[in-house]
Structures are given as C-alpha cells and as structure tokens.
Design a protein around this motif. Structure first.
Motif: not given
Length: 131
Positions: A5-6, A27-42, A65-72
């Motif tokens: 499960a995601l 890694v690019a695929a993981l980032v794309k999957l995260a963006a498509a599913n509104r998953i935060e990358l911390v 770093l400008r990606n809104p799904g990337l959370v500090e």
C-alpha cells in the motif's frame, strides 16, 4: 512500491537526492508517483546540507526543492535529543542518518535510500526502499 500500500509520506536520504541529481530512473519514477498520488516527500534539512554544494551546478536539485510536495523537516530540539540517544545506543556517529531514522520512526514513513546498511545499523526495523 507497487506490491505494498502507498504511504502518505516518504523520507529522502542523501543517497536518494544524489541519485535524483544523477538522473536515476528509479528515483525519478518514485518522485513522479509521489506527485501523482499527492504523497509528501520529506527532506530533512541536514540531508540537503549534506548534498548541496553549488546551486549553479545542481539545477535539477534546485528545481526539485521548489516542488510543493517536498516537505522540509528541520532538526528540532526534541528530535535532536532522540538523535543523540540513537547515536549512543547504536554506537554510530552520523547525525544526518540518525535524523532520517528518527523521522522515519516518528512519521511511520519509509526511507528512500541508496545505502540501507548505514540506516539498519541505527534501527533494524526501518522500512527502506533502496535505489
């Protein structure tokens, strides 16, 4: 990630950022999957400090770093104490890896990493995605 499960959050370690910078397809695929599913990358701030050297030569990372799904994830005092305790308990010294492990435990989030060995020295129960 397809057979489980995601999660709603994933933590990036330095190896994942470096792999992204080197245009790793995984890694690019993981980032794309995260963006498509509104998953935060911390992204722990210390991880960024470990990887960042020259913004003019790290355009891909700077753009990420400008990606809104990337959370500090800053290193707050409570987490800093947990990091210190974990380093003492594990007999290791890498503050950045320990912060990643503390965040993973606190957020119940898997870590995207290129070096699972260092993280398993800190905590054998972390969920890791190796890239």
């Amino acid at each position: 990630m397809s057979d489980k499960a995601l999660h709603r959050q994933y933590i990036l370690d330095a190896g994942a950022l470096i792999a992204y910078e080197k245009r790793s397809k995984r890694v690019a695929a993981l980032v794309k999957l995260a963006a498509a599913n509104r998953i935060e990358l911390v992204l722990p701030s210390a991880v960024l400090a470990q990887v960042w050297r020259d913004g003019s030569r790290q355009a891909l990372l700077a753009r990420a770093l400008r990606n809104p799904g990337l959370v500090e994830a800053p290193l707050h005092h409570d987490d800093a104490r947990r990091v210190g305790d974990l380093l003492r308990e594990s007999g290791t010294a890498d503050v950045v890896d320990a912060h990643v492990a503390v965040l993973s435990d606190h957020l119940h989030a898997p870590v995207i990493t290129s070096d699972p060995g260092d993280l398993t020295k800190l905590s054998a129960h972390l969920e890791l995605i190796t890239v």
